[in-house]
Write a protein that holds these residues in place. Structure first.
Motif, mmCIF file in Angstrom:
data_model
loop_
_atom_site.group_PDB
_atom_site.id
_atom_site.type_symbol
_atom_site.label_atom_id
_atom_site.label_comp_id
_atom_site.label_asym_id
_atom_site.label_seq_id
_atom_site.Cartn_x
_atom_site.Cartn_y
_atom_site.Cartn_z
ATOM 1 N N PHE A 124 22.657 55.461 11.240
ATOM 2 C CA PHE A 124 23.108 54.272 11.952
ATOM 3 C C PHE A 124 21.910 53.515 12.535
ATOM 4 O O PHE A 124 21.440 53.802 13.630
ATOM 5 C CB PHE A 124 24.097 54.647 13.053
ATOM 6 N N TYR A 172 24.093 49.081 6.815
ATOM 7 C CA TYR A 172 24.166 48.344 8.085
ATOM 8 C C TYR A 172 23.146 47.212 8.080
ATOM 9 O O TYR A 172 21.973 47.423 7.801
ATOM 10 C CB TYR A 172 23.935 49.297 9.262
ATOM 11 N N ILE A 179 23.037 45.219 14.078
ATOM 12 C CA ILE A 179 23.609 46.071 15.115
ATOM 13 C C ILE A 179 23.132 45.544 16.458
ATOM 14 O O ILE A 179 21.924 45.434 16.696
ATOM 15 C CB ILE A 179 23.162 47.544 14.946
ATOM 16 N N ILE A 234 28.585 45.142 15.151
ATOM 17 C CA ILE A 234 28.099 45.902 13.998
ATOM 18 C C ILE A 234 28.509 45.109 12.758
ATOM 19 O O ILE A 234 29.690 44.779 12.595
ATOM 20 C CB ILE A 234 28.713 47.320 13.924
ATOM 21 N N TYR A 253 28.165 45.249 8.539
ATOM 22 C CA TYR A 253 27.792 46.123 7.424
ATOM 23 C C TYR A 253 28.512 45.674 6.156
ATOM 24 O O TYR A 253 29.532 44.993 6.208
ATOM 25 C CB TYR A 253 28.120 47.588 7.740
#
Length: 157
Positions: free
Chosen positions: A52, A76, A79, A85, A87
Motif C-alpha cells: 500500500f 495504487y 493516496i 485512495i 487505484y
C-alpha cells in the motif's frame, strides 16, 4: 471489433460510525483488510498481497471449492492519508481478463464518523453486451457486499 466493450460507472456511499483514520487503516493494513475484504466463507483463499503505497500493488485470488478462480490485481496511483485512495484494477476469471476499472475512494469526516464514497469507472469485456451488463450489476452488488463487510468491521473494531 471481435469482443464488445461495455463502459459503466457507479458510485456507492456508506455512513460509517468510525473515524476516517480507522476506515483508512482498514484499507491500508493487510492484516486489517483481510478481515473484511474476502469472498464468501466457502471460498478458498489463494494468493493475497498488499503493498500500500503510490505505485504499490495488491493481489487477491480466490474462488469456490472446485469452481472458478477469481483474481484481482490492483495498482495504487494516489493516496492521501485518511482522505482518498485512487487505484486501478483488473479482474480475471480463470486467468481471462474480464474487466479493468478505475476506483476512487473518498473519506470525509461526518460528525464522529465517516462518509465513504466509492466511485468506479470500468471497461467490461466478456464477449457479449448482455454478459457485460450482468457483470456490471454483479460488480456493483459485490462491491456493496464488501462495503457492508467493511462497515461491520470498522464499527465492530
Amino acid at each position: 471489433m471481435s469482443t464488445p466493450t461495455t463502459h459503466a460507472s457507479f458510485s456507492l456511499e456508506r455512513r460509517l460510525n468510525a473515524p476516517p483514520s480507522r476506515v483508512f487503516r482498514a484499507f491500508s493494513e493487510h492484516a486489517s483488510k483481510k478481515k473484511w475484504f474476502a469472498g464468501p466463507p466457502e471460498w478458498n483463499q489463494g494468493e493475497s498481497s498488499l503493498d500500500f503505497r503510490v505505485g504499490g500493488r495488491e493481489t487477491d485470488v480466490g474462488g469456490p471449492v472446485g469452481g472458478f478462480v477469481s483474481t484481482m490485481h490492483a495498482v495504487y496511483h494516489d493516496i492521501v492519508e485518511n482522505e482518498r485512495i485512487i487505484y486501478t484494477y483488473e479482474m480475471l476469471l480463470d486467468g481471462e481478463r474480464m474487466s479493468v476499472s478505475l476506483s476512487t475512494l473518498e473519506l470525509e469526516p461526518d460528525g464522529d464518523g465517516t462518509l465513504l464514497t466509492l466511485t468506479e469507472q470500468g471497461a467490461f469485456f466478456t464477449g457479449t453486451a448482455a454478459r457485460d451488463a450482468a457483470q456490471v450489476e454483479g460488480r456493483k452488488e459485490g462491491t456493496n457486499g464488501l462495503l457492508d463487510a467493511l462497515k461491520a468491521y470498522v464499527e465492530g473494531s
